[in-house]
Scaffold this motif. Structure first.
Motif, PDB file in Angstrom:
ATOM      1  N   GLU A 162       0.825  -1.201   0.000  1.00 52.55           N
ATOM      2  CA  GLU A 162       0.000   0.000   0.000  1.00 52.55           C
ATOM      3  C   GLU A 162       0.863   1.256   0.000  1.00 52.55           C
ATOM      4  O   GLU A 162       0.556   2.248  -0.673  1.00 52.55           O
ATOM      5  CB  GLU A 162      -0.913  -0.001   1.226  1.00 52.55           C
ATOM      6  CG  GLU A 162      -1.754   1.254   1.403  1.00 52.55           C
ATOM      7  CD  GLU A 162      -2.641   1.551   0.205  1.00 52.55           C
ATOM      8  OE1 GLU A 162      -2.882   2.756  -0.078  1.00 52.55           O
ATOM      9  OE2 GLU A 162      -3.099   0.605  -0.470  1.00 52.55           O
ATOM     10  N   ALA A 165       2.063   1.759  -3.495  1.00 53.45           N
ATOM     11  CA  ALA A 165       0.988   2.245  -4.361  1.00 53.45           C
ATOM     12  C   ALA A 165       0.744   3.736  -4.143  1.00 53.45           C
ATOM     13  O   ALA A 165       0.559   4.497  -5.108  1.00 53.45           O
ATOM     14  CB  ALA A 165      -0.290   1.455  -4.089  1.00 53.45           C
ATOM     15  N   GLU A 169       1.330   6.783  -6.937  1.00 54.98           N
ATOM     16  CA  GLU A 169       0.301   7.758  -7.306  1.00 54.98           C
ATOM     17  C   GLU A 169       0.859   9.176  -7.223  1.00 54.98           C
ATOM     18  O   GLU A 169       0.595  10.021  -8.087  1.00 54.98           O
ATOM     19  CB  GLU A 169      -0.918   7.604  -6.400  1.00 54.98           C
ATOM     20  CG  GLU A 169      -2.113   8.402  -6.859  1.00 54.98           C
ATOM     21  CD  GLU A 169      -3.392   7.948  -6.191  1.00 54.98           C
ATOM     22  OE1 GLU A 169      -4.457   8.326  -6.682  1.00 54.98           O
ATOM     23  OE2 GLU A 169      -3.333   7.233  -5.170  1.00 54.98           O
ATOM     24  N   PRO A 175      -0.492   3.034  -9.697  1.00 59.79           N
ATOM     25  CA  PRO A 175      -0.462   2.485  -8.338  1.00 59.79           C
ATOM     26  C   PRO A 175      -0.803   1.007  -8.277  1.00 59.79           C
ATOM     27  O   PRO A 175      -0.298   0.290  -7.401  1.00 59.79           O
ATOM     28  CB  PRO A 175      -1.499   3.336  -7.590  1.00 59.79           C
ATOM     29  CG  PRO A 175      -2.368   3.932  -8.641  1.00 59.79           C
ATOM     30  CD  PRO A 175      -1.522   4.090  -9.855  1.00 59.79           C
ATOM     31  N   ARG A 179       1.765  -1.585  -6.622  1.00 59.84           N
ATOM     32  CA  ARG A 179       1.370  -2.435  -5.492  1.00 59.84           C
ATOM     33  C   ARG A 179       1.789  -3.892  -5.750  1.00 59.84           C
ATOM     34  O   ARG A 179       2.368  -4.552  -4.886  1.00 59.84           O
ATOM     35  CB  ARG A 179      -0.138  -2.359  -5.280  1.00 59.84           C
ATOM     36  CG  ARG A 179      -0.648  -3.242  -4.130  1.00 59.84           C
ATOM     37  CD  ARG A 179      -2.169  -3.364  -4.174  1.00 59.84           C
ATOM     38  NE  ARG A 179      -2.803  -2.058  -4.041  1.00 59.84           N
ATOM     39  CZ  ARG A 179      -3.086  -1.482  -2.891  1.00 59.84           C
ATOM     40  NH1 ARG A 179      -2.777  -2.088  -1.762  1.00 59.84           N
ATOM     41  NH2 ARG A 179      -3.681  -0.313  -2.862  1.00 59.84           N
TER      42      ARG A 179
END
Length: 280
Positions: A162, A165, A169, A175, A179
Protein backbone atom coordinates in the motif's frame (compact mmCIF):
# COMPACT_ATOMS: atom_id res chain seq x y z
CA UNK A 1 15.61 -17.33 -10.83
CA UNK A 2 19.11 -18.24 -9.72
CA UNK A 3 22.38 -16.60 -8.69
CA UNK A 4 25.75 -16.12 -10.39
CA UNK A 5 28.94 -15.59 -8.38
CA UNK A 6 31.16 -12.69 -9.52
CA UNK A 7 33.60 -10.43 -7.66
CA UNK A 8 33.21 -12.56 -4.50
CA UNK A 9 29.47 -11.87 -4.24
CA UNK A 10 26.29 -13.51 -5.57
CA UNK A 11 24.02 -11.69 -8.01
CA UNK A 12 20.40 -12.77 -8.37
CA UNK A 13 19.38 -13.20 -12.01
CA UNK A 14 16.36 -14.20 -14.07
CA UNK A 15 16.63 -15.22 -17.74
CA UNK A 16 14.24 -15.00 -20.69
CA UNK A 17 14.71 -16.33 -24.22
CA UNK A 18 17.24 -18.58 -25.91
CA UNK A 19 20.53 -19.06 -24.05
CA UNK A 20 22.41 -18.90 -27.36
CA UNK A 21 20.89 -15.57 -28.47
CA UNK A 22 22.69 -12.19 -28.13
CA UNK A 23 22.66 -11.04 -24.50
CA UNK A 24 20.72 -8.07 -23.15
CA UNK A 25 21.71 -7.46 -19.52
CA UNK A 26 19.24 -5.42 -17.44
CA UNK A 27 20.68 -3.81 -14.29
CA UNK A 28 18.05 -3.40 -11.60
CA UNK A 29 17.20 -0.13 -10.05
CA UNK A 30 17.80 -1.61 -7.43
CA UNK A 31 15.97 -4.94 -7.92
CA UNK A 32 15.47 -6.74 -11.20
CA UNK A 33 11.73 -6.12 -10.93
CA UNK A 34 12.34 -2.49 -11.93
CA UNK A 35 12.33 -4.00 -15.44
CA UNK A 36 8.76 -5.01 -16.44
CA UNK A 37 8.04 -8.62 -17.32
CA UNK A 38 6.40 -7.42 -20.54
CA UNK A 39 9.57 -5.67 -21.71
CA UNK A 40 11.70 -8.75 -20.99
CA UNK A 41 9.23 -10.91 -22.92
CA UNK A 42 9.19 -8.53 -25.91
CA UNK A 43 13.00 -8.53 -26.05
CA UNK A 44 13.12 -12.32 -25.83
CA UNK A 45 10.54 -12.58 -28.62
CA UNK A 46 12.83 -10.32 -30.66
CA UNK A 47 15.59 -12.93 -30.55
CA UNK A 48 17.52 -11.87 -27.47
CA UNK A 49 18.67 -13.63 -24.35
CA UNK A 50 17.45 -11.32 -21.61
CA UNK A 51 18.96 -11.44 -18.13
CA UNK A 52 17.73 -9.04 -15.48
CA UNK A 53 19.58 -8.89 -12.19
CA UNK A 54 19.48 -7.49 -8.66
CA UNK A 55 22.14 -5.03 -7.56
CA UNK A 56 24.01 -5.78 -4.34
CA UNK A 57 21.93 -5.47 -1.16
CA UNK A 58 18.70 -6.25 -3.04
CA UNK A 59 16.66 -9.27 -4.05
CA UNK A 60 18.58 -12.53 -4.32
CA UNK A 61 21.95 -10.77 -4.48
CA UNK A 62 24.35 -10.64 -1.55
CA UNK A 63 22.95 -8.50 1.25
CA UNK A 64 25.40 -7.25 3.85
CA UNK A 65 24.72 -3.86 5.47
CA UNK A 66 22.66 -1.41 3.36
CA UNK A 67 23.25 1.31 5.96
CA UNK A 68 27.04 1.11 5.50
CA UNK A 69 27.80 -0.40 2.09
CA UNK A 70 31.40 -1.59 1.78
CA UNK A 71 31.40 -1.05 -1.99
CA UNK A 72 31.17 1.87 -4.41
CA UNK A 73 29.29 2.76 -7.56
CA UNK A 74 32.35 1.64 -9.50
CA UNK A 75 32.19 -1.76 -7.81
CA UNK A 76 28.59 -2.08 -9.04
CA UNK A 77 29.80 -1.17 -12.53
CA UNK A 78 32.47 -3.86 -12.28
CA UNK A 79 29.76 -6.33 -11.25
CA UNK A 80 27.90 -5.62 -14.50
CA UNK A 81 31.00 -6.28 -16.59
CA UNK A 82 31.88 -9.44 -14.65
CA UNK A 83 28.32 -10.73 -14.95
CA UNK A 84 28.29 -10.12 -18.71
CA UNK A 85 31.54 -12.09 -18.95
CA UNK A 86 30.27 -14.92 -16.74
CA UNK A 87 27.12 -15.29 -18.84
CA UNK A 88 29.25 -15.57 -22.00
CA UNK A 89 28.41 -14.97 -25.62
CA UNK A 90 30.47 -11.85 -26.27
CA UNK A 91 29.79 -8.20 -25.50
CA UNK A 92 26.32 -7.56 -24.05
CA UNK A 93 23.75 -4.87 -24.60
CA UNK A 94 23.66 -3.27 -21.13
CA UNK A 95 20.59 -1.46 -19.86
CA UNK A 96 20.11 0.37 -16.58
CA UNK A 97 17.02 2.00 -15.09
CA UNK A 98 16.91 4.66 -12.34
CA UNK A 99 19.98 4.26 -10.15
CA UNK A 100 20.80 1.23 -12.29
CA UNK A 101 21.23 3.70 -15.13
CA UNK A 102 24.03 5.34 -13.15
CA UNK A 103 25.65 1.91 -12.79
CA UNK A 104 25.27 1.35 -16.54
CA UNK A 105 26.87 4.68 -17.47
CA UNK A 106 29.92 4.01 -15.33
CA UNK A 107 30.12 0.41 -16.54
CA UNK A 108 30.11 1.55 -20.18
CA UNK A 109 32.90 4.04 -19.43
CA UNK A 110 35.07 1.82 -17.25
CA UNK A 111 34.53 -1.49 -19.09
CA UNK A 112 33.71 -0.61 -22.71
CA UNK A 113 34.93 -3.94 -24.05
CA UNK A 114 32.25 -5.81 -22.10
CA UNK A 115 29.35 -4.10 -23.84
CA UNK A 116 28.12 -3.63 -27.40
CA UNK A 117 25.19 -1.25 -26.78
CA UNK A 118 23.73 0.83 -23.97
CA UNK A 119 20.18 1.71 -22.87
CA UNK A 120 19.63 4.26 -20.09
CA UNK A 121 16.10 4.57 -18.72
CA UNK A 122 14.77 7.17 -16.29
CA UNK A 123 18.17 8.18 -14.97
CA UNK A 124 20.61 11.08 -14.83
CA UNK A 125 24.31 11.75 -15.35
CA UNK A 126 25.20 12.69 -11.78
CA UNK A 127 25.15 10.77 -8.51
CA UNK A 128 22.36 10.92 -5.92
CA UNK A 129 22.31 14.29 -4.20
CA UNK A 130 22.08 17.84 -5.55
CA UNK A 131 22.30 17.83 -9.37
CA UNK A 132 24.39 20.10 -11.55
CA UNK A 133 22.97 23.61 -11.97
CA UNK A 134 21.86 22.91 -15.54
CA UNK A 135 19.95 19.74 -14.63
CA UNK A 136 16.41 19.70 -13.23
CA UNK A 137 16.17 18.40 -9.67
CA UNK A 138 13.38 16.29 -8.21
CA UNK A 139 10.05 18.12 -8.33
CA UNK A 140 9.94 19.67 -4.87
CA UNK A 141 6.16 19.58 -4.41
CA UNK A 142 6.22 15.88 -5.26
CA UNK A 143 9.09 15.22 -2.86
CA UNK A 144 7.28 17.05 -0.08
CA UNK A 145 4.25 14.84 -0.56
CA UNK A 146 6.40 11.71 -0.65
CA UNK A 147 8.28 12.55 2.54
CA UNK A 148 5.05 13.46 4.31
CA UNK A 149 3.84 9.90 3.77
CA UNK A 150 4.65 7.81 6.90
CA UNK A 151 6.84 4.73 6.53
CA UNK A 152 4.97 1.42 6.69
CA UNK A 153 5.38 -1.50 9.05
CA UNK A 154 8.05 -3.31 7.04
CA UNK A 155 6.99 -6.66 8.53
CA UNK A 156 3.52 -6.25 6.97
CA UNK A 157 3.47 -7.23 3.29
CA UNK A 158 0.16 -5.51 2.59
CA UNK A 159 1.23 -2.30 4.34
CA UNK A 160 4.41 -2.20 2.25
CA UNK A 161 2.43 -2.78 -0.95
CA UNK A 162 0.00 0.00 0.00
CA UNK A 163 2.91 2.34 0.76
CA UNK A 164 4.35 1.65 -2.71
CA UNK A 165 0.99 2.25 -4.36
CA UNK A 166 0.56 5.57 -2.58
CA UNK A 167 4.08 6.63 -3.60
CA UNK A 168 3.44 5.66 -7.21
CA UNK A 169 0.30 7.76 -7.31
CA UNK A 170 2.28 10.77 -6.05
CA UNK A 171 5.02 10.16 -8.63
CA UNK A 172 2.55 9.73 -11.48
CA UNK A 173 3.09 5.98 -11.94
CA UNK A 174 0.42 3.26 -11.97
CA UNK A 175 -0.46 2.48 -8.34
CA UNK A 176 -1.99 -0.90 -9.19
CA UNK A 177 1.21 -2.04 -10.93
CA UNK A 178 3.35 -0.57 -8.15
CA UNK A 179 1.37 -2.44 -5.49
CA UNK A 180 1.84 -5.76 -7.28
CA UNK A 181 5.56 -5.21 -7.86
CA UNK A 182 6.13 -4.12 -4.25
CA UNK A 183 4.49 -7.34 -3.02
CA UNK A 184 6.78 -9.37 -5.28
CA UNK A 185 9.81 -7.43 -4.05
CA UNK A 186 8.74 -8.01 -0.43
CA UNK A 187 8.53 -11.74 -1.09
CA UNK A 188 12.13 -11.70 -2.39
CA UNK A 189 13.60 -9.47 0.32
CA UNK A 190 15.87 -11.30 2.80
CA UNK A 191 14.26 -10.04 6.00
CA UNK A 192 11.96 -7.29 7.21
CA UNK A 193 14.53 -5.03 8.88
CA UNK A 194 13.79 -1.46 7.72
CA UNK A 195 17.24 -0.84 6.14
CA UNK A 196 16.97 -4.02 4.07
CA UNK A 197 13.39 -3.34 3.03
CA UNK A 198 14.24 0.28 2.15
CA UNK A 199 17.21 -0.88 0.05
CA UNK A 200 14.88 -3.19 -1.88
CA UNK A 201 11.77 -1.04 -2.11
CA UNK A 202 13.30 2.45 -2.30
CA UNK A 203 16.98 2.04 -3.21
CA UNK A 204 17.99 4.01 -0.12
CA UNK A 205 21.41 2.32 -0.06
CA UNK A 206 22.43 4.70 -2.85
CA UNK A 207 22.23 7.68 -0.50
CA UNK A 208 25.12 6.09 1.44
CA UNK A 209 27.18 4.96 -1.54
CA UNK A 210 30.52 6.43 -2.59
CA UNK A 211 29.80 7.62 -6.16
CA UNK A 212 33.04 9.52 -6.76
CA UNK A 213 34.65 10.55 -9.04
CA UNK A 214 32.16 12.27 -11.32
CA UNK A 215 31.48 10.68 -14.69
CA UNK A 216 29.26 13.17 -16.55
CA UNK A 217 32.25 14.87 -18.19
CA UNK A 218 33.30 11.50 -19.62
CA UNK A 219 30.00 10.76 -21.41
CA UNK A 220 31.41 11.87 -24.82
CA UNK A 221 33.84 8.92 -24.49
CA UNK A 222 30.95 6.46 -24.96
CA UNK A 223 31.19 5.19 -28.53
CA UNK A 224 28.68 2.31 -28.46
CA UNK A 225 25.12 2.70 -29.82
CA UNK A 226 23.04 4.27 -27.05
CA UNK A 227 19.32 4.66 -26.39
CA UNK A 228 18.03 7.05 -23.73
CA UNK A 229 14.46 6.37 -22.55
CA UNK A 230 12.65 8.85 -20.33
CA UNK A 231 9.08 9.47 -19.22
CA UNK A 232 7.74 12.92 -20.07
CA UNK A 233 5.91 12.97 -16.71
CA UNK A 234 8.85 11.80 -14.58
CA UNK A 235 8.83 13.96 -11.44
CA UNK A 236 11.73 12.18 -9.72
CA UNK A 237 14.32 12.58 -12.48
CA UNK A 238 12.60 15.12 -14.78
CA UNK A 239 12.99 14.58 -18.50
CA UNK A 240 15.68 17.27 -18.82
CA UNK A 241 18.08 14.74 -17.27
CA UNK A 242 17.50 12.27 -20.07
CA UNK A 243 17.76 15.02 -22.66
CA UNK A 244 21.17 16.02 -21.27
CA UNK A 245 22.49 12.44 -21.43
CA UNK A 246 21.29 12.09 -25.03
CA UNK A 247 23.05 15.35 -25.98
CA UNK A 248 26.32 14.38 -24.35
CA UNK A 249 26.71 10.80 -25.63
CA UNK A 250 27.65 10.98 -29.32
CA UNK A 251 24.89 9.69 -31.60
CA UNK A 252 22.56 8.73 -28.75
CA UNK A 253 18.86 8.39 -29.56
CA UNK A 254 16.32 9.89 -27.16
CA UNK A 255 12.95 8.13 -26.78
CA UNK A 256 10.52 10.15 -24.67
CA UNK A 257 7.49 8.21 -23.43
CA UNK A 258 4.80 10.87 -23.43
CA UNK A 259 2.42 9.11 -21.02
CA UNK A 260 5.05 7.67 -18.64
CA UNK A 261 6.55 8.90 -15.38
CA UNK A 262 9.44 7.12 -13.60
CA UNK A 263 8.46 3.52 -14.37
CA UNK A 264 8.19 1.94 -17.82
CA UNK A 265 4.49 1.06 -18.15
CA UNK A 266 3.49 -2.22 -19.76
CA UNK A 267 1.72 -0.23 -22.48
CA UNK A 268 5.12 1.16 -23.58
CA UNK A 269 7.03 -2.14 -23.34
CA UNK A 270 6.68 -2.94 -27.04
CA UNK A 271 7.86 0.51 -28.12
CA UNK A 272 10.87 0.42 -25.79
CA UNK A 273 11.79 -3.12 -26.81
CA UNK A 274 11.61 -2.24 -30.50
CA UNK A 275 13.94 0.72 -29.94
CA UNK A 276 16.37 -1.43 -27.93
CA UNK A 277 16.41 -4.14 -30.59
CA UNK A 278 17.51 -1.64 -33.24
CA UNK A 279 20.72 -1.06 -31.25
CA UNK A 280 21.81 -4.68 -31.59
Amino acid sequence: MTTVNVNEIALGIESFGDDDAPLVLLAGGTTMLSWPDALCEHLAAGGRRVVRYDLRDSGESTTADPEAPAYTLRDLAADAAALADALGGGPAHLAGIGVGGMVAQVAALDHPGAFSALTLAGTRAVAPGPPDDDLPDHDQATMSRLFAHPMPDWTDREAVAEFAAAGAEILGDDPVAARAIAARIWDRTPGTAPPVQMANQMGMVFSRLDCKPRWRERLPEIKMPTLVVHGRRDRFFPVGNGEAIAREIPGARLLVLEEAAAAIPDAAAGEVAEAMLTLG
